[in-house]
Design an enzyme around this catalytic site. Sequence first.
Site, PDB file in Angstrom:
ATOM      1  N   GLY A  14      -5.242  10.735  -4.020  1.00  0.00           N
ATOM      2  CA  GLY A  14      -3.950  10.635  -3.355  1.00  0.00           C
ATOM      3  C   GLY A  14      -2.862  10.258  -4.338  1.00  0.00           C
ATOM      4  O   GLY A  14      -3.112  10.052  -5.528  1.00  0.00           O
ATOM      5  N   LYS A  29      -3.362  -0.196  10.782  1.00  0.00           N
ATOM      6  CA  LYS A  29      -3.191  -0.889   9.498  1.00  0.00           C
ATOM      7  C   LYS A  29      -3.377  -2.391   9.687  1.00  0.00           C
ATOM      8  O   LYS A  29      -4.016  -3.068   8.871  1.00  0.00           O
ATOM      9  CB  LYS A  29      -1.815  -0.587   8.911  1.00  0.00           C
ATOM     10  CG  LYS A  29      -1.619   0.844   8.436  1.00  0.00           C
ATOM     11  CD  LYS A  29      -2.546   1.179   7.289  1.00  0.00           C
ATOM     12  CE  LYS A  29      -2.250   2.549   6.719  1.00  0.00           C
ATOM     13  NZ  LYS A  29      -3.167   2.921   5.611  1.00  0.00           N
ATOM     14  N   ARG A  51       5.876  16.469   1.559  1.00  0.00           N
ATOM     15  CA  ARG A  51       6.233  15.921   2.864  1.00  0.00           C
ATOM     16  C   ARG A  51       7.754  15.930   2.992  1.00  0.00           C
ATOM     17  O   ARG A  51       8.446  15.015   2.563  1.00  0.00           O
ATOM     18  CB  ARG A  51       5.684  14.501   3.018  1.00  0.00           C
ATOM     19  CG  ARG A  51       4.161  14.429   2.885  1.00  0.00           C
ATOM     20  CD  ARG A  51       3.682  12.987   3.048  1.00  0.00           C
ATOM     21  NE  ARG A  51       2.252  12.867   2.793  1.00  0.00           N
ATOM     22  CZ  ARG A  51       1.577  11.731   2.894  1.00  0.00           C
ATOM     23  NH1 ARG A  51       2.202  10.617   3.235  1.00  0.00           N
ATOM     24  NH2 ARG A  51       0.278  11.690   2.646  1.00  0.00           N
ATOM     25  N   ARG A  73     -14.549  12.806  -1.935  1.00  0.00           N
ATOM     26  CA  ARG A  73     -15.219  13.769  -1.059  1.00  0.00           C
ATOM     27  C   ARG A  73     -15.551  15.074  -1.772  1.00  0.00           C
ATOM     28  O   ARG A  73     -16.469  15.786  -1.377  1.00  0.00           O
ATOM     29  CB  ARG A  73     -14.328  14.053   0.157  1.00  0.00           C
ATOM     30  CG  ARG A  73     -14.315  12.915   1.164  1.00  0.00           C
ATOM     31  CD  ARG A  73     -13.287  13.126   2.258  1.00  0.00           C
ATOM     32  NE  ARG A  73     -11.940  12.800   1.797  1.00  0.00           N
ATOM     33  CZ  ARG A  73     -10.901  12.635   2.599  1.00  0.00           C
ATOM     34  NH1 ARG A  73     -11.063  12.792   3.897  1.00  0.00           N
ATOM     35  NH2 ARG A  73      -9.722  12.334   2.116  1.00  0.00           N
ATOM     36  N   TYR A  89       0.003   3.893  14.034  1.00  0.00           N
ATOM     37  CA  TYR A  89      -0.210   3.733  12.598  1.00  0.00           C
ATOM     38  C   TYR A  89      -0.148   2.266  12.191  1.00  0.00           C
ATOM     39  O   TYR A  89      -1.019   1.765  11.472  1.00  0.00           O
ATOM     40  CB  TYR A  89       0.844   4.540  11.832  1.00  0.00           C
ATOM     41  CG  TYR A  89       0.726   4.463  10.329  1.00  0.00           C
ATOM     42  CD1 TYR A  89      -0.242   5.212   9.650  1.00  0.00           C
ATOM     43  CD2 TYR A  89       1.580   3.654   9.585  1.00  0.00           C
ATOM     44  CE1 TYR A  89      -0.347   5.149   8.271  1.00  0.00           C
ATOM     45  CE2 TYR A  89       1.482   3.589   8.214  1.00  0.00           C
ATOM     46  CZ  TYR A  89       0.519   4.336   7.557  1.00  0.00           C
ATOM     47  OH  TYR A  89       0.405   4.259   6.190  1.00  0.00           O
TER      48      TYR A  89
END
Length: 215
Positions: free
Chosen positions: A10, A126, A156, A34, A122
């Site tokens: 990320g 968290k 984004r 992954r 969200y």
Amino acid sequence: MKALLIGATGATGTDLLEKLLNDTTFDEVTIFVRKPIALTNDKLKVHVVNFDRPEEWEHLVKGDVAFSCLGTTLKAAGSKEAQRKVDYDYQYNFAKAAKDNNVAHFILVSSYGANSKSSIFYSRIKGELEEAVQVLQFQKTTIFNPGMLQRKNTDRSGEVVMEKILRFMNTIGLFKKHKPLSTDVLAQAMINAAKNQTNSYDVIKLNDIYKLGIN
């Protein structure tokens, strides 16, 4: 020092991994991903894992400090259930494995407004993760609560627009506590926190992240 990391591909994780590999304090960096990555380095160990099956990899979570900066968006995940799996389950399983294997220091990237009682999904997950990590009682726990992150080459569009708005507001003295934070500064703050050997539980807010991350 041996570092462990999830979320290495990320925005924050990419910056953090680069800094860990270039910092002589860390002689080994183990990442859990992954999919295979192209990066190679003498200090780097890569474990390709199925995060849905922690019993297959939890024994590998052994080191001095564990960094967790995994995360996704509701849009990318596709559903609240899928987002919770990434933003809560995977990170908690990593933290639990680290604790079971006597990792001394756990460093978590959370979010501004994290609150387990929040009506915002969200923010709620968290907050729930922060509380769950605290219950594990590492020798040292450091939680970062950044606001909007300034990501390199982000796709984004909503973040790009909001970042421009916030930066403008900042120039006229508004919303200072929400000013965008570059992932590079956040990553450096995480590394500097890892070098602090004092046992404690710390939640680090935006202004203190800037202070810690700018050498």
